[in-house]
Design an enzyme around this catalytic site. Structure first.
Site, PDB file in Angstrom:
ATOM      1  N   CYS A  42       1.954   0.658   0.981  1.00  0.00           N
ATOM      2  CA  CYS A  42       2.786  -0.473   0.559  1.00  0.00           C
ATOM      3  C   CYS A  42       2.277  -0.999  -0.785  1.00  0.00           C
ATOM      4  CB  CYS A  42       2.762  -1.585   1.603  1.00  0.00           C
ATOM      5  SG  CYS A  42       3.870  -2.969   1.199  1.00  0.00           S
ATOM      6  N   ASP A  44       1.945  -3.950  -1.573  1.00  0.00           N
ATOM      7  CA  ASP A  44       1.240  -5.208  -1.317  1.00  0.00           C
ATOM      8  C   ASP A  44      -0.159  -5.213  -1.961  1.00  0.00           C
ATOM      9  OD1 ASP A  44      -0.417  -7.242   0.115  1.00  0.00           O
ATOM     10  OD2 ASP A  44       1.422  -7.512   1.283  1.00  0.00           O
ATOM     11  N   ARG A  46      -2.720  -6.700  -1.339  1.00  0.00           N
ATOM     12  CA  ARG A  46      -3.883  -6.850  -0.453  1.00  0.00           C
ATOM     13  C   ARG A  46      -4.308  -5.536   0.196  1.00  0.00           C
ATOM     14  NH1 ARG A  46      -0.914 -11.313   2.991  1.00  0.00           N
ATOM     15  NH2 ARG A  46       0.704  -9.754   2.606  1.00  0.00           N
ATOM     16  N   HIS A  98       0.867  -1.834   6.831  1.00  0.00           N
ATOM     17  CA  HIS A  98      -0.071  -2.921   7.144  1.00  0.00           C
ATOM     18  C   HIS A  98       0.635  -3.967   7.984  1.00  0.00           C
ATOM     19  CE1 HIS A  98       1.556  -5.858   4.139  1.00  0.00           C
ATOM     20  NE2 HIS A  98       2.028  -4.743   3.609  1.00  0.00           N
ATOM     21  N   CYS A 101       3.599  -6.971   7.213  1.00  0.00           N
ATOM     22  CA  CYS A 101       4.267  -6.492   5.986  1.00  0.00           C
ATOM     23  C   CYS A 101       5.553  -7.290   5.711  1.00  0.00           C
ATOM     24  CB  CYS A 101       4.595  -5.013   6.115  1.00  0.00           C
ATOM     25  SG  CYS A 101       5.359  -4.314   4.624  1.00  0.00           S
TER      26      CYS A 101
HETATM   27 CO    CO Z   1       3.927  -4.496   2.872  1.00  0.00          CO
END
Ligand code: CO
Length: 211
Positions: A42, A44, A46, A98, A101
């Site tokens: 992803c 993302d 993090r 994750h 999400c």
């Molecule tokens: Co995500």
């Protein structure tokens, strides 16, 4: 100093530190990369692929998009996949989602979000396929969301197996193995969800017999 300039400063410090540890580090990586892994994760911020797996530059080939999707019309993903499998000859492909999400969460909702609707629809399809498993689960504590995140990872691994790129490599070189993982934002730990070793038979509807 402007905030973004900190990144350039940090980069200088990092490069110097790498050279102190290993003077040949960049010279060695300059002309060749031989990663064993393709990571589909992803976007993302993090979930940084190399940091959470302790891999170094040169070890992991990375593709990231919203909700770590393997969409069979996505030229970007397919180009990365073909290069990783046929040129870099990766031994493992990891699809890593994750928990929590935002992309998957948005797909469970009903808001018109513009262009991204089209992307999220692929996740809605995963929900529809697994509706029987998902709908009995409560929405609280993200139980249904997190189960969909696991099922989405599993479905994206299966999407990889449906490509002629992976099927060709399975047939001729018995690689790569496919893995579906989910990372926990709350504890930093990766949970393996689903494995598909090279050569696994999938629904015959999706198997090419002339490759
Ligand atoms: Co995500």
């Amino acid at each position: 100093m402007k905030p973004y300039e900190r990144l350039l400063l940090e980069n200088k410090a990092w490069a110097a530190e790498m050279l102190t540890e290993d003077p040949e580090f960049f010279a060695r990586l300059e002309h060749i990369q031989t990663p064993e892994y393709l990571w589909i994760g992803c976007s993302d911020s993090r979930v940084p692929a190399d940091r959470i797996t302790g891999t170094q530059p040169g070890e992991i080939f990375v593709h990231r998009n919203i909700a770590n999707m393997v969409v069979h019309t996505d030229l970007n993903l397919l180009s990365v996949l073909q290069y990783a499998v046929e040129v870099l000859k990766v031994k493992h492909i990891i699809v890593c989602g994750h928990y929590g999400c935002g992309g998957v969460k948005a797909a469970m909702g009903n808001l018109d979000l513009g262009i991204i609707n089209k992307w999220l629809r692929n996740i809605k399809d995963v929900y529809r396929i697994h509706r029987d498993i998902l709908e009995p689960l409560p929405m609280d504590d993200n139980q249904r969301l997190n189960r969909l995140i696991e099922l989405n990872v599993q479905e994206q691994v299966m999407n990889l197996a449906k490509t002629s790129i992976v099927q060709k490599a399975w047939k001729s070189e018995q690689r790569p193995d496919l893995h579906g993982w989910v990372y926990g934002l709350n504890n930093g730990l990766i949970k393996p969800i689903f494995d598909m070793p090279a050569g696994t038979h999938i629904d015959p509807l999706y198997e090419f017999d002339n490759i």
